[in-house]
Motif scaffolding. Structure first.
Motif, PDB file in Angstrom:
ATOM      1  N   ALA A 107     -31.082   8.995  -5.272  1.00 52.98           N
ATOM      2  CA  ALA A 107     -30.159   8.211  -4.561  1.00 52.98           C
ATOM      3  C   ALA A 107     -29.614   9.165  -3.552  1.00 52.98           C
ATOM      4  N   ALA A 108     -29.138   8.760  -2.441  1.00 50.65           N
ATOM      5  CA  ALA A 108     -28.508   9.782  -1.370  1.00 50.65           C
ATOM      6  C   ALA A 108     -27.700   9.090  -0.575  1.00 50.65           C
ATOM      7  N   GLY A 109     -26.834   9.730   0.081  1.00 47.95           N
ATOM      8  CA  GLY A 109     -25.970   9.554   1.086  1.00 47.95           C
ATOM      9  C   GLY A 109     -26.441   9.728   2.439  1.00 47.95           C
ATOM     10  N   PHE A 183     -18.356  14.773  -4.493  1.00 50.90           N
ATOM     11  CA  PHE A 183     -18.793  14.449  -3.170  1.00 50.90           C
ATOM     12  C   PHE A 183     -18.600  15.207  -1.835  1.00 50.90           C
ATOM     13  N   GLU A 184     -19.208  15.178  -0.768  1.00 50.23           N
ATOM     14  CA  GLU A 184     -18.969  16.138   0.342  1.00 50.23           C
ATOM     15  C   GLU A 184     -17.580  15.565   0.973  1.00 50.23           C
ATOM     16  N   VAL A 200     -27.906  13.271   2.429  1.00 50.25           N
ATOM     17  CA  VAL A 200     -27.734  14.294   1.403  1.00 50.25           C
ATOM     18  C   VAL A 200     -27.640  13.929  -0.143  1.00 50.25           C
ATOM     19  N   GLY A 201     -28.056  14.793  -0.813  1.00 52.06           N
ATOM     20  CA  GLY A 201     -28.009  14.204  -2.369  1.00 52.06           C
ATOM     21  C   GLY A 201     -27.827  15.621  -3.306  1.00 52.06           C
ATOM     22  N   MET A 202     -27.878  15.209  -4.545  1.00 53.42           N
ATOM     23  CA  MET A 202     -27.527  16.262  -5.467  1.00 53.42           C
ATOM     24  C   MET A 202     -28.655  16.463  -6.475  1.00 53.42           C
ATOM     25  N   THR A 225     -27.568   4.892  -0.850  1.00 55.54           N
ATOM     26  CA  THR A 225     -26.610   3.997  -1.581  1.00 55.54           C
ATOM     27  C   THR A 225     -25.242   4.120  -0.717  1.00 55.54           C
ATOM     28  N   ASN A 226     -24.877   4.762   0.206  1.00 56.00           N
ATOM     29  CA  ASN A 226     -23.782   5.029   0.885  1.00 56.00           C
ATOM     30  C   ASN A 226     -23.922   5.551   2.201  1.00 56.00           C
ATOM     31  N   LEU A 236     -15.953   6.918  -2.163  1.00 59.23           N
ATOM     32  CA  LEU A 236     -17.283   7.153  -2.818  1.00 59.23           C
ATOM     33  C   LEU A 236     -17.018   7.626  -4.298  1.00 59.23           C
ATOM     34  N   THR A 241     -21.895   4.606  -6.543  1.00 61.15           N
ATOM     35  CA  THR A 241     -23.604   4.971  -6.228  1.00 61.15           C
ATOM     36  C   THR A 241     -24.231   4.055  -7.266  1.00 61.15           C
TER      37      THR A 241
HETATM   38  N1  HPA Z   1     -23.712  12.462  -1.289  1.00 57.86           N
HETATM   39  C1  HPA Z   1     -24.160  13.447  -2.297  1.00 57.86           C
HETATM   40  N2  HPA Z   1     -25.183  12.796  -3.286  1.00 57.86           N
HETATM   41  C2  HPA Z   1     -25.141  11.604  -3.443  1.00 57.86           C
HETATM   42  C3  HPA Z   1     -24.564  10.602  -2.378  1.00 57.86           C
HETATM   43  C4  HPA Z   1     -23.722  11.351  -1.329  1.00 57.86           C
HETATM   44  O1  HPA Z   1     -22.957  10.774  -0.499  1.00 57.86           O
HETATM   45  N3  HPA Z   1     -24.617   9.322  -2.652  1.00 57.86           N
HETATM   46  C5  HPA Z   1     -25.629   9.319  -3.714  1.00 57.86           C
HETATM   47  N4  HPA Z   1     -25.896  10.633  -4.108  1.00 57.86           N
END
Ligand code: HPA
Length: 266
Positions: A107-109, A183-184, A200-202, A225-226, A236, A241
Motif C-alpha cells: 500500500a502506498a501514498g 507518515f511523512e 511513497v511507502g514503508m 490508499t491516500n 493519515l 490506510t
Molecule cells: N506514506 C507512507 N506509507 C504509506 C502511505 C503514505 O502516505 N500510505 C500507505 N503507506
C-alpha cells in the motif's frame, strides 16, 4: 526441522516458480489459490514474526492459473525492529524451493494528482531514501548488486498488457521508500515529488534488493490508499490506510490473480 524440511513434509515435491509477498489491501489473493497448503510462519524457522495489524503471518502454497505459487501473507518491515534484513531467510527459502520471480505488493501514498486513491501502480524503479541495505554483512562480490532493471522490464510490460486486457487501469511509477513508521511531513512529500517519486511507502525496497541478490526477477505493484501528506485535506492514519485498502482490495487482488495466472516466465 528447517523451513525447507517443513515445507517438503507438508507439500511433498512442490516446486513453485513464483513467490508473492502480500501487503495491505492485497490479502484477497489468497482466495484465488487453488489447492492451498497453509503453514504458519511460526512453524518456519527464519520467517518473520508478523506483528503489524492487517497482515497475516502464513505461507500459502498452491496454484494460480498455470503457475505454482508460494505466497507470503505478511512481511516484516524495517520500522518494526530497525533491521532491514527481516525477509532475508524467508526469501532464501523460497528461492531454494524453486522460485524464480518475486511478486511484491504494498500500500502506498500518492505524490501525483492523476494517481488518486484506489489507483494501481506497477513499479518501474525505486528510491532507497533511507540508504539502508539488507545486504550489509554479506561477503563476496555478489553483494554488489546491479540495480538497473531491478523491476523486470519484460514482466512489467506483460503486467500492463494483462491489465489492459481486463479493462483495468494500471499506471507505472517510481516508489520511494520512507522508513516510517510515522507518515511523512508535507515538506517531505514535496521533496519526494521533486526527486521524481510517484508514490511513497514503508516496505518492498529491502525485499527487491534481496531478491536481486538471490537472482530472482521482481515485479511489484502498489495500491494507492491516500494522497501524500499535505496533498489533500484527509488525515493519515494506519486505520485510514487499512480501510482504503479494504475498499479497493477486491479489484486489486482480482487483477493480481489475473496477472500471476497468465505471466509468461520463459
Ligand atoms: N506514506 C507512507 N506509507 C504509506 C502511505 C503514505 O502516505 N500510505 C500507505 N503507506
Amino acid at each position: 526441522m528447517t523451513a525447507l524440511q517443513t515445507i517438503a513434509a507438508r507439500a511433498p515435491g512442490f516446486a513453485p516458480r513464483i513467490a508473492v509477498v502480500l501487503g495491505s489491501g492485497w490479502g484477497g489473493l489468497t482466495a484465488q489459490i487453488q489447492n492451498p497448503v497453509r503453514i504458519a510462519y511460526a512453524e518456519l524457522p527464519g520467517f518473520p514474526a508478523a506483528g503489524v495489524a492487517g497482515h497475516g503471518g502464513e505461507l500459502w502454497l498452491g496454484q494460480i492459473g498455470q503457475h505454482g505459487v508460494a505466497v507470503m501473507s505478511g512481511r516484516q518491515h524495517g520500522y518494526e525492529t530497525g533491521a532491514v534484513d527481516g525477509m532475508r531467510q524467508a526469501l532464501q527459502v523460497l528461492q531454494s524451493l524453486g522460485c524464480e520471480l518475486l511478486v511484491q505488493t504494498n500500500a502506498a501514498g500518492s505524490l501525483r494528482q492523476d494517481l488518486p486513491p484506489a489507483s494501481l501502480m506497477v513499479l518501474s524503479d525505486h528510491l532507497n531514501l533511507p540508504q539502508r541495505s539488507p545486504l550489509v554483512g554479506q561477503t563476496g562480490s555478489e553483494r554488489f548488486v546491479d540495480m538497473v532493471g531491478a523491476y523486470d522490464p519484460e514482466l512489467r510490460r506483460q503486467a500492463l498488457a494483462l491489465a489492459a486486457e481486463q479493462g483495468a487501469t494500471l499506471q507505472e511509477g517510481v516508489y520511494a521508500w520512507a522508513f516510517g513508521p510515522q507518515f511523512e511531513t508535507p515538506a517531505e512529500i514535496r521533496m519526494l515529488a521533486l526527486l521524481g517519486a510517484d508514490a511513497v511507502g514503508m516496505s518492498s525496497v529491502p525485499e527487491t534488493i534481496l531478491a536481486r541478490y538471490l537472482g530472482l526477477r521482481v515485479l511489484a505493484l502498489s495500491l494507492i490508499t491516500n494522497m501524500g501528506a499535505g496533498l489533500s485535506g484527509e488525515r493519515l492514519s494506519h486505520a485510514h490506510t487499512l480501510s482504503q485498502a479494504a475498499a479497493a482490495s477486491q479489484q486489486a487482488s482480482g487483477l493480481l490473480a489475473h496477472i500471476i495466472a497468465n505471466l509468461n516466465l520463459d
